[in-house]
Design a protein around this motif. Structure first.
Motif, PDB file in Angstrom:
ATOM      1  N   GLY A  52      48.065  46.517  42.854  1.00 17.20           N
ATOM      2  CA  GLY A  52      48.228  45.533  43.901  1.00 17.20           C
ATOM      3  C   GLY A  52      47.400  44.292  43.629  1.00 17.20           C
ATOM      4  O   GLY A  52      46.248  44.376  43.214  1.00 17.20           O
ATOM      5  N   TRP A  53      48.008  43.150  43.885  1.00 16.60           N
ATOM      6  CA  TRP A  53      47.366  41.847  43.697  1.00 16.60           C
ATOM      7  C   TRP A  53      47.419  41.120  45.040  1.00 16.60           C
ATOM      8  O   TRP A  53      48.481  40.707  45.480  1.00 16.60           O
ATOM      9  N   LYS A  54      46.283  40.994  45.692  1.00 17.47           N
ATOM     10  CA  LYS A  54      46.207  40.327  46.999  1.00 17.47           C
ATOM     11  C   LYS A  54      45.855  38.865  46.785  1.00 17.47           C
ATOM     12  O   LYS A  54      44.927  38.538  46.039  1.00 17.47           O
ATOM     13  N   VAL A  88      43.221  43.827  42.825  1.00 16.07           N
ATOM     14  CA  VAL A  88      42.724  42.494  42.506  1.00 16.07           C
ATOM     15  C   VAL A  88      42.879  41.614  43.740  1.00 16.07           C
ATOM     16  O   VAL A  88      43.901  41.657  44.417  1.00 16.07           O
ATOM     17  N   VAL A  89      41.845  40.814  44.030  1.00 14.05           N
ATOM     18  CA  VAL A  89      41.900  39.880  45.154  1.00 14.05           C
ATOM     19  C   VAL A  89      41.678  38.475  44.605  1.00 14.05           C
ATOM     20  O   VAL A  89      40.696  38.221  43.898  1.00 14.05           O
ATOM     21  N   ILE A  90      42.609  37.595  44.937  1.00 12.33           N
ATOM     22  CA  ILE A  90      42.559  36.199  44.498  1.00 12.33           C
ATOM     23  C   ILE A  90      42.512  35.333  45.748  1.00 12.33           C
ATOM     24  O   ILE A  90      43.305  35.511  46.659  1.00 12.33           O
ATOM     25  N   SER A  91      41.577  34.409  45.787  1.00  6.43           N
ATOM     26  CA  SER A  91      41.423  33.546  46.954  1.00  6.43           C
ATOM     27  C   SER A  91      41.425  32.084  46.504  1.00  6.43           C
ATOM     28  O   SER A  91      40.697  31.709  45.587  1.00  6.43           O
ATOM     29  N   LEU A  92      42.272  31.283  47.176  1.00  7.75           N
ATOM     30  CA  LEU A  92      42.349  29.865  46.858  1.00  7.75           C
ATOM     31  C   LEU A  92      42.828  29.097  48.079  1.00  7.75           C
ATOM     32  O   LEU A  92      43.307  29.700  49.039  1.00  7.75           O
ATOM     33  N   ALA A 108      41.644  25.886  37.058  1.00 13.19           N
ATOM     34  CA  ALA A 108      41.094  25.955  38.415  1.00 13.19           C
ATOM     35  C   ALA A 108      40.142  27.142  38.545  1.00 13.19           C
ATOM     36  O   ALA A 108      39.088  27.041  39.182  1.00 13.19           O
ATOM     37  N   PHE A 109      40.500  28.263  37.932  1.00 14.31           N
ATOM     38  CA  PHE A 109      39.627  29.442  37.955  1.00 14.31           C
ATOM     39  C   PHE A 109      38.314  29.159  37.241  1.00 14.31           C
ATOM     40  O   PHE A 109      37.240  29.449  37.773  1.00 14.31           O
ATOM     41  N   ILE A 140      38.084  35.324  42.285  1.00 11.93           N
ATOM     42  CA  ILE A 140      38.809  36.536  41.902  1.00 11.93           C
ATOM     43  C   ILE A 140      37.834  37.696  41.842  1.00 11.93           C
ATOM     44  O   ILE A 140      36.727  37.559  41.317  1.00 11.93           O
ATOM     45  N   SER A 141      38.283  38.836  42.383  1.00 14.30           N
ATOM     46  CA  SER A 141      37.498  40.061  42.247  1.00 14.30           C
ATOM     47  C   SER A 141      38.435  41.194  41.840  1.00 14.30           C
ATOM     48  O   SER A 141      39.630  41.155  42.111  1.00 14.30           O
ATOM     49  N   GLY A 142      37.869  42.183  41.153  1.00 11.62           N
ATOM     50  CA  GLY A 142      38.629  43.365  40.787  1.00 11.62           C
ATOM     51  C   GLY A 142      39.246  43.330  39.400  1.00 11.62           C
ATOM     52  O   GLY A 142      39.943  44.265  39.022  1.00 11.62           O
ATOM     53  N   ILE A 143      39.000  42.276  38.646  1.00 11.39           N
ATOM     54  CA  ILE A 143      39.551  42.195  37.287  1.00 11.39           C
ATOM     55  C   ILE A 143      38.567  41.443  36.400  1.00 11.39           C
ATOM     56  O   ILE A 143      37.956  40.468  36.819  1.00 11.39           O
ATOM     57  N   LYS A 144      38.429  41.943  35.190  1.00 12.14           N
ATOM     58  CA  LYS A 144      37.553  41.281  34.222  1.00 12.14           C
ATOM     59  C   LYS A 144      38.324  40.816  32.994  1.00 12.14           C
ATOM     60  O   LYS A 144      37.827  40.041  32.206  1.00 12.14           O
TER      61      LYS A 144
END
Length: 120
Positions: free
Chosen positions: A39-41, A72-76, A94-95, A102-106
């Motif tokens: 899941g990608w939020k 993974v959580v992506i906020s923008l 932008a990242f 972003i959290s949950g992925i490296k």
């Protein structure tokens, strides 16, 4: 159902971006990125009820509005989302500049592939 054409992209709402553009991109491009799973939020941080989950863990992927568990959580911001959609900014740039959290992925490769999946 409303038909979206590329020239109308400036007029799209966040809902339309997820419901039409991202859903179409996922269906069109999913086979190119088989390693993308889970899941990608995506949280649009300046709009209180704009949380979307793209679930790539099932046979039939889905994109739905609402909060749910995600790997993974992506906020923008909504403005940044529009800038990316309008090709005014690149998502990876932008990242790296801190405009996307972003959290949950490296793995930057998976993140890049996710951006290609939804933005192409």
């Amino acid at each position: 159902m409303k038909t979206i054409v590329e020239n109308d992209i400036n007029m799209l709402s966040v809902y339309e971006i997820f419901e039409y553009r991202f859903s179409s991109a996922i269906k069109r491009n999913r086979s190119k990125y088989p390693l993308l799973q889970g899941g990608w939020k995506i949280i649009i941080k300046d709009l209180p009820d704009e949380v979307w989950v793209i679930d790539l863990s099932k046979h039939e992927e889905y994109n739905k509005k609402g909060d749910a568990d995600a790997n993974v959580v992506i906020s923008l911001s909504s403005q940044l989302l529009m800038d990316i959609i309008n090709n005014a900014r690149e998502p990876i740039e932008a990242f790296t500049q801190g405009a996307i959290q972003i959290s949950g992925i490296k793995d930057i490769g998976l993140l890049t592939n996710f951006a290609r999946l939804i933005f192409s």
